[in-house]
Design a protein around this motif. Structure first.
Motif, PDB file in Angstrom:
ATOM      1  N   GLY A 124       0.786  -1.229   0.000  1.00 19.06           N
ATOM      2  CA  GLY A 124       0.000   0.000   0.000  1.00 19.06           C
ATOM      3  C   GLY A 124       0.815   1.275   0.000  1.00 19.06           C
ATOM      4  O   GLY A 124       0.248   2.349  -0.024  1.00 19.06           O
ATOM      5  N   ALA A 125       2.119   1.173   0.032  1.00 20.95           N
ATOM      6  CA  ALA A 125       2.937   2.380   0.011  1.00 20.95           C
ATOM      7  C   ALA A 125       3.434   2.612  -1.406  1.00 20.95           C
ATOM      8  O   ALA A 125       4.115   1.764  -1.973  1.00 20.95           O
ATOM      9  N   VAL A 126       3.095   3.726  -1.993  1.00 23.79           N
ATOM     10  CA  VAL A 126       3.405   3.960  -3.402  1.00 23.79           C
ATOM     11  C   VAL A 126       4.782   4.586  -3.569  1.00 23.79           C
ATOM     12  O   VAL A 126       5.506   4.288  -4.508  1.00 23.79           O
ATOM     13  N   THR A 127       5.141   5.451  -2.626  1.00 24.53           N
ATOM     14  CA  THR A 127       6.374   6.224  -2.801  1.00 24.53           C
ATOM     15  C   THR A 127       7.643   5.367  -2.872  1.00 24.53           C
ATOM     16  O   THR A 127       8.493   5.630  -3.715  1.00 24.53           O
ATOM     17  N   THR A 130       8.407   4.325  -6.451  1.00 24.14           N
ATOM     18  CA  THR A 130       8.952   5.325  -7.367  1.00 24.14           C
ATOM     19  C   THR A 130      10.393   5.659  -7.010  1.00 24.14           C
ATOM     20  O   THR A 130      11.197   5.935  -7.889  1.00 24.14           O
ATOM     21  N   TRP A 131      10.714   5.607  -5.727  1.00 23.47           N
ATOM     22  CA  TRP A 131      12.107   5.849  -5.334  1.00 23.47           C
ATOM     23  C   TRP A 131      13.000   4.740  -5.853  1.00 23.47           C
ATOM     24  O   TRP A 131      14.107   4.993  -6.334  1.00 23.47           O
ATOM     25  N   ARG A 134      13.615   5.224  -9.406  1.00 24.60           N
ATOM     26  CA  ARG A 134      14.557   6.322  -9.622  1.00 24.60           C
ATOM     27  C   ARG A 134      15.997   5.814  -9.533  1.00 24.60           C
ATOM     28  O   ARG A 134      16.821   6.108 -10.396  1.00 24.60           O
TER      29      ARG A 134
ATOM     30  N   ILE B  56       6.816  14.422  -3.556  1.00 26.75           N
ATOM     31  CA  ILE B  56       7.362  13.391  -2.681  1.00 26.75           C
ATOM     32  C   ILE B  56       8.095  12.333  -3.493  1.00 26.75           C
ATOM     33  O   ILE B  56       9.112  11.803  -3.071  1.00 26.75           O
ATOM     34  N   GLN B  57       7.568  12.040  -4.665  1.00 26.63           N
ATOM     35  CA  GLN B  57       8.142  10.943  -5.448  1.00 26.63           C
ATOM     36  C   GLN B  57       9.101  11.426  -6.515  1.00 26.63           C
ATOM     37  O   GLN B  57       9.375  10.707  -7.475  1.00 26.63           O
ATOM     38  N   ARG B  59       8.725  13.523  -8.986  1.00 26.48           N
ATOM     39  CA  ARG B  59       8.147  13.578 -10.334  1.00 26.48           C
ATOM     40  C   ARG B  59       7.680  15.016 -10.558  1.00 26.48           C
ATOM     41  O   ARG B  59       7.912  15.882  -9.723  1.00 26.48           O
ATOM     42  N   TRP B 319       0.892   9.464   1.135  1.00 25.20           N
ATOM     43  CA  TRP B 319       1.966   9.079   0.218  1.00 25.20           C
ATOM     44  C   TRP B 319       3.203   8.591   0.947  1.00 25.20           C
ATOM     45  O   TRP B 319       4.255   8.448   0.350  1.00 25.20           O
TER      46      TRP B 319
END
Lengths: 372, 354
Positions: A124-127, A130-131, A134, B56-57, B59, B319
């Motif tokens: 459930g954690a999206v961030t 994306t990290w 990256r 935060i991400q 982007r 988030w």
């Protein structure tokens, strides 16, 4: 007074379910949220690579291995070329071995990044995802620089690698080794030591060491159960015996030995170890050719050979049987994900649906590796 | 609203003979205004959320469509409006169509007692806080309806989870509000805000009493859970239940659920501000010498400023954190929040008696 009676129902999880990592299907028999039985239904991504290989020359098969495990394409094709080299008795030049080790470990890092990132996404954690992406981009750039592609590299060749690394490769890799550990710490602060995350994973989907061995788990899944078995140390191939690195194993730090958190932590720590290996390899890298002299038409002697590397998802083994012609008589691929899938039903009894997602994520299965 | 009505009657004497009609038209106009306001707030929130998430991400977030990407939400709404209206086979058609409106009703009705400023409130009910607690849980009916009517097992699990969750968290949230009501001595939201007047925020409810300080966090957590926000977004947990109760919805019906969700974020923040953080009480007291209308505007600004900060907090939490499991969710409610809320309630009682 009537007794409250609950009925079991069948839930169809997948093949288009967000957390089945590709096209997997699970038939879940559950009582509300509590799972009774899980039947994995595989084969949605079966491409028949093993059969196709029987119609191809030995060096034509390499690109197919990139598609066996698209997240760790280099490690997969490495297994294959190692098998053929063993069959032909080819000596690989040391520089090629070092390039293979560096790229293999870089590939392990980005594969684990996707694994832990998408695992956090499942929780459930999206961030974190994306990290992780990256950080992966940085390595993708290195791969693009060396091989020309970012996902399926098609870089190892029988007897070495396709070409020497370009100028600036050494600096870029060293730069990454400097850059990555702080970023990994940042990632850990965000999610790994997050209390909710730990509570979600501790004591969930425990695989005991006995079960892990019985079901043939390999790689991080086996080490998560506390068994120190790593092909790079136990059966050193390539030049791994020249490096110093640890094999992280599960310790049950959050709950029970072999729970989902242990498997997750093994991956996090393996990324650090891979960084260490890369640093040593780049320092020790010798000069010289990157490809042995190999005849254009390969005709291995009659016989069979098994070679395996420690891929990010466990032992990726290739069994080749040669009948003396220029095409393999039979090729069998052994993958870690396939073995991992077999244990899903064994440990999922009594879990909740949210835990099943945690189990699948912690086993880090990907569909193309299961089905080939 | 009553004042507005009386003022209308007084200024236009010809309306006095059609009082019912005037009231009716006034209601409709105000209702439409509230709906528009809710839609604009929710839409802006989606933009805000996407920007915060993007930051935060690492982007960019929406940047293409107008005013630095702000118009994006209008484009999204138009796209959803123009989509084909799909009603799957075998669904319970009546419930399936009704559900989104019920979900929105819970959010929409709470605007009625929300004090934006000293004079700007739709209805200063003398049971305002109670009304808010009661109406805000209408959403669960909509969600349960959607889950049941969709003829989809994942939706059903989402609906059931939501029902269990919202009904459970009603209790700590109500208990956490009670100390405030005790302190203010009134259930009217305006009176609660008036009770927090004072210099530079030191008379906000949250600082008046250590027990209320704890209550604030209990209230905030349970409101997060009631509005299905991460870390409590189990009814729509996308990695477990596909999309939960709104799996089968698309187009405008889905947009209604979306609207309800984002209205709820605003409502949750606005009520946290109203009950605990001084509501429209002007920031920095009113040592400034400014004329009457400007004071009202300053109050309005204070309210929205504080609400925005709360919204930002909610979004940042969303988030950052992962999702809890259903049994942990229930455990948190019954093992921790409810006892703490009770403890606070009695604490405040004794504090006031002594």
């Amino acid at each position: 007074m009537s007794l409250t009676r609950s009925e079991e129902w069948y839930l169809n999880m997948g093949p288009h379910h967000p957390s089945t990592h590709g096209v997997l299907r699970f038939v879940v028999k559950s009582d509300g949220e509590v799972i009774d039985e899980v039947k994995p239904d595989i084969g949605f991504l079966h491409r028949g690579i093993e059969k196709i290989a029987e119609r191809l020359e030995y060096n034509q098969i390499i690109p197919y291995y990139d598609r066996v495990d698209y997240l760790a394409a280099f490690n997969a094709s490495w297994s294959y070329v190692m098998a053929v080299e063993k069959l032909l008795g080819i000596e690989v030049p040391p520089r090629a071995e070092y390039i293979r080790v560096i790229l293999g470990e870089l590939n392990r890092i980005i594969s684990h990044l996707i694994s832990v990132g998408s695992f956090a996404l499942d929780m459930g954690a999206v961030t974190p995802f994306t990290w992780a992406i990256r950080e992966r981009e940085v390595v993708n750039d290195i791969f693009e620089m060396v091989t020309g592609s970012r996902l399926t590299y098609n870089f190892p060749r029988i007897g070495g690698v396709y070409q020497d690394v370009p100028e600036g490769f050494r600096e870029k890799v060293l730069q990454f080794c400097e850059y990555f550990p702080p970023k990994l710490k940042e990632f850990n602060d965000l999610i790994t030591y997050q209390k909710i995350f730990i509570h979600r994973l501790a004591n969930v989907a425990v695989i005991t060491p006995e079960q892990a061995i019985a079901f043939g788990l390999t790689g991080p899944n086996l080490r998560g159960s506390g068994i120190k078995y790593d092909l790079r140390k136990n059966r050193p191939y390539s030049v791994y015996s020249e490096f110093e690195f640890d094999i992280p194993v599960g310790t049950g730090e959050a709950g029970t030995l072999g729970d989902a958190y242990d498997r997750y932590m093994v991956r996090i720590r393996e990324m650090e170890e891979s960084c260490k290996i890369i640093k040593q390899a780049i320092e020790k890298m010798p000069d010289g050719p990157v490809r042995a002299k190999v005849p254009r038409k390969l005709k291995p002697p009659v016989g069979d050979v098994y070679a395996a590397t420690e891929a990010p998802r466990g032992e990726l083994g290739v069994h080749l049987i040669s009948d003396g012609s220029s095409r393999p008589y039979r090729m069998k691929i052994r993958t870690g994900s396939f073995a991992a899938m077999s244990i899903v039903n064994e440990v999922s009894h009594g879990l909740m649906i949210a835990d099943l997602v945690a189990l699948i994520g912690s086993l880090d299965v990907i569909a193309p590796e299961i089905d080939r | 609203m009553l004042q507005l009505f009386n003022w209308l009657i007084k200024t236009f004497p010809s309306l006095a003979s059609h009082q019912e009609l005037t009231a009716f038209v006034l209601f409709i106009i105000l209702g439409l205004l509230v709906l528009t306001f809710a839609a604009v707030v929710a839409g802006s929130l989606t933009y805000f959320e996407r920007k915060v998430a993007a930051r935060i991400q690492s982007r960019m977030g929406p940047i293409e469509i107008g005013l630095g990407g702000y118009i994006q939400w209008v484009a999204d709404a138009i796209k959803l409006l123009l989509k084909e209206d799909i009603i799957p086979e075998n669904v319970d058609k009546i419930l399936f169509r009704l559900a989104p409106y019920f979900a929105f009703l819970g959010a929409g009705l709470t605007y009625l007692v929300l004090p934006f400023s000293e004079k700007l409130i739709l209805a200063d009910l003398n049971v305002g806080v109670l009304y808010f607690l009661a109406v805000s849980s209408i959403t669960v009916i909509g969600i349960l309806m959607a889950g049941w009517a969709s003829y989809n097992k994942w939706s059903l699990i989402g609906g059931i989870r939501s029902a269990a969750q919202i009904v459970s968290y009603e209790i700590p949230s109500a208990l956490a509000v009670l100390p405030v009501v005790l302190y203010a001595g009134s259930l009217s939201t305006q009176d609660v805000v008036r009770a927090q007047a004072g210099w530079a925020g030191f008379h906000w409810m949250i600082f008046q009493n250590p027990f209320i300080f704890i209550s604030f966090f209990v209230f905030f957590i349970s409101m997060l859970a009631e509005n299905n926000r991460i870390p409590f977004d189990l009814p729509e947990a996308e990695s477990e239940l596909v999309a939960g109760y709104n799996t089968e919805y698309s187009g405008m019906r889905f947009a209604m659920f979306f609207l309800a969700e984002y209205s709820n974020v605003f409502i949750l923040s606005a009520f946290a501000v109203t009950l605990f953080l001084g509501g429209w009480q002007p920031l920095f007291g009113l040592s400034l010498k400014i004329p009457g209308t400007a004071v009202d505007l300053w109050k309005l600004f204070s309210f929205f400023f504080k609400t925005s900060i709360m919204v930002f907090l909610v979004l940042t939490i969303r988030w950052t954190l992962p999702r809890v499991r259903i049994d942990q969710l229930m455990g948190l409610c019954w093992k921790y929040l409810v006892p703490i809320a009770f403890f606070d309630l009695f604490g405040v009682m004794f504090w006031m008696v002594l």
